[in-house]
Design a protein around this motif. Structure first.
Motif, PDB file in Angstrom:
ATOM      1  N   ASP A  16       0.550  -1.411   0.084  1.00  0.00           N
ATOM      2  CA  ASP A  16      -0.340  -0.526  -0.399  1.00  0.00           C
ATOM      3  C   ASP A  16       0.569   1.376   0.005  1.00  0.00           C
ATOM      4  OD1 ASP A  16       0.724  -1.592   2.895  1.00  0.00           O
ATOM      5  OD2 ASP A  16      -0.460   0.433   3.676  1.00  0.00           O
ATOM      6  N   ALA A  61      -9.047  -0.038  -3.091  1.00  0.00           N
ATOM      7  CA  ALA A  61      -8.657   0.538  -1.757  1.00  0.00           C
ATOM      8  C   ALA A  61      -8.482   2.163  -1.456  1.00  0.00           C
ATOM      9  CB  ALA A  61      -7.761   0.351  -0.235  1.00  0.00           C
ATOM     10  N   LEU A  62      -7.467   2.465  -2.893  1.00  0.00           N
ATOM     11  CA  LEU A  62      -6.952   3.513  -3.044  1.00  0.00           C
ATOM     12  C   LEU A  62      -7.274   4.298  -4.177  1.00  0.00           C
ATOM     13  CD1 LEU A  62      -3.186   2.493  -3.887  1.00  0.00           C
ATOM     14  CD2 LEU A  62      -4.250   3.788  -1.750  1.00  0.00           C
ATOM     15  N   ALA A  64     -10.637   4.128  -3.928  1.00  0.00           N
ATOM     16  CA  ALA A  64     -11.925   4.835  -2.756  1.00  0.00           C
ATOM     17  C   ALA A  64     -11.439   5.768  -2.197  1.00  0.00           C
ATOM     18  CB  ALA A  64     -12.385   3.360  -1.779  1.00  0.00           C
ATOM     19  N   LYS A  65     -10.445   6.405  -2.214  1.00  0.00           N
ATOM     20  CA  LYS A  65      -9.496   7.422  -1.548  1.00  0.00           C
ATOM     21  C   LYS A  65      -9.620   8.376  -2.890  1.00  0.00           C
ATOM     22  CE  LYS A  65      -6.756   4.959   2.208  1.00  0.00           C
ATOM     23  NZ  LYS A  65      -5.613   5.341   3.127  1.00  0.00           N
ATOM     24  N   TYR A 175     -11.443  -1.760  -2.632  1.00  0.00           N
ATOM     25  CA  TYR A 175     -13.252  -0.208  -2.561  1.00  0.00           C
ATOM     26  C   TYR A 175     -13.727  -0.094  -1.452  1.00  0.00           C
ATOM     27  CZ  TYR A 175     -15.520   3.588  -5.060  1.00  0.00           C
ATOM     28  OH  TYR A 175     -16.109   4.956  -5.567  1.00  0.00           O
ATOM     29  N   GLY A 178     -11.935  -1.437   2.065  1.00  0.00           N
ATOM     30  CA  GLY A 178     -10.561  -1.604   2.289  1.00  0.00           C
ATOM     31  C   GLY A 178     -10.060  -0.504   2.714  1.00  0.00           C
ATOM     32  N   ASN A 179     -10.584   0.786   2.941  1.00  0.00           N
ATOM     33  CA  ASN A 179     -10.793   1.604   3.964  1.00  0.00           C
ATOM     34  C   ASN A 179     -11.873   1.808   5.650  1.00  0.00           C
ATOM     35  OD1 ASN A 179      -8.858   3.363   1.897  1.00  0.00           O
ATOM     36  ND2 ASN A 179     -10.727   3.572   0.920  1.00  0.00           N
ATOM     37  N   PRO A 181     -11.558   1.365   8.886  1.00  0.00           N
ATOM     38  CA  PRO A 181     -10.391   1.746   9.719  1.00  0.00           C
ATOM     39  C   PRO A 181      -9.023   0.554  10.416  1.00  0.00           C
ATOM     40  CG  PRO A 181     -12.310   3.403  10.731  1.00  0.00           C
ATOM     41  CD  PRO A 181     -12.834   2.230   9.447  1.00  0.00           C
ATOM     42  N   SER A 184      -8.094  -0.602   7.381  1.00  0.00           N
ATOM     43  CA  SER A 184      -6.505   0.306   7.164  1.00  0.00           C
ATOM     44  C   SER A 184      -5.280   0.330   8.077  1.00  0.00           C
ATOM     45  CB  SER A 184      -7.215   2.003   6.978  1.00  0.00           C
ATOM     46  OG  SER A 184      -8.224   2.081   6.254  1.00  0.00           O
ATOM     47  N   ARG A 185      -5.834   0.084   9.109  1.00  0.00           N
ATOM     48  CA  ARG A 185      -5.008  -0.162   9.929  1.00  0.00           C
ATOM     49  C   ARG A 185      -4.340  -1.009  10.553  1.00  0.00           C
ATOM     50  NH1 ARG A 185      -8.763   2.763  13.321  1.00  0.00           N
ATOM     51  NH2 ARG A 185      -9.039   0.211  14.448  1.00  0.00           N
ATOM     52  N   LEU A 187      -3.792  -2.799   7.437  1.00  0.00           N
ATOM     53  CA  LEU A 187      -3.740  -3.373   5.777  1.00  0.00           C
ATOM     54  C   LEU A 187      -2.198  -4.699   5.611  1.00  0.00           C
ATOM     55  CD1 LEU A 187      -4.806  -2.586   3.502  1.00  0.00           C
ATOM     56  CD2 LEU A 187      -3.966  -0.915   3.052  1.00  0.00           C
TER      57      LEU A 187
END
Length: 213
Positions: A16, A61-62, A64-65, A175, A178-179, A181, A184-185, A187
């Protein structure tokens, strides 16, 4: 060699972070990089160790950001997956025409081919679809299908279906989840979990074969 291996493992475990770095350094060229990774992992039989499942999850996931465009990502990587398997199948067909002993193909371990052949024999044509979700097996399945003289038109149907399900499901999973919390912490742990889950079918098949031997 040890330094290269250590670098690869570090890059893989922090995929990531490095993918974000690539986006920051190269902008839209990162789409080409991702395309090539998926194309090579599925299309070049001596490169089954490249990240596939984890790369797709993190790319989702990226997206989605807002760092990547999800539609562009899905379309390009779908094309890469289909093209990679098609190349792999063509290479296998070439070897079949030359009537070479598969155990003597340079850089290809005979046990990998045998395991994939057994998997293919058990599940038939749908192996091409199922293999998309199993590291190493997905790299060898098109090659073995060609060695087994599967008609190209039949292979293409399974190839396209499998690529659609593989790319779509893992990018969508990244998507959507992945985000979160906790994800993400953790991953790195999630990525390793994806890898472990991916290889479980192959491991289960190997253990069954050992018990029957």
């Amino acid at each position: 060699m040890e330094q290269l291996l250590a670098t690869f493992i570090a890059w893989f475990l922090h995929l990531d972070v490095h993918l974000v770095e690539l986006i920051e350094l190269h902008g839209n060229w990162v789409y080409l990089i991702l395309f090539l990774v998926i194309f090579i992992e599925t299309g070049v039989i001596v490169m089954p160790f490249l990240p596939g499942d984890s790369l797709l999850f993190i790319a989702g996931a990226l997206a989605a950001k807002g760092l990547l465009d999800p539609l562009t990502l899905c379309v390009l990587l779908f094309i890469a997956a289909v093209a990679g398997d098609s190349l792999n199948f063509s290479i296998g067909a070439w070897f079949r025409r030359k009537a070479l002993d598969t155990s003597k193909i340079p850089f290809v371990k005979a046990e990998h081919l045998q395991h994939t052949h057994d998997f293919f024999t058990k599940h038939g044509g749908k192996t091409i679809i199922l293999a998309r979700f199993v590291p190493i097996v997905r790299t060898f399945a098109p090659f073995v299908a060609a060695l087994g003289a599967m008609p190209r038109r039949v292979f293409l149907t399974y190839n396209v279906t499998g690529a659609f399900l593989w790319i779509g499901s893992l990018i969508a999973a990244g998507y959507l989840f992945g985000n979160i919390p906790w994800v993400s912490r953790n991953l790195t742990a999630v990525v390793m979990g994806i890898v472990v889950i991916s290889i479980l079918p192959a491991l289960a098949g190997w253990l069954r074969s050992r018990r029957l031997a």
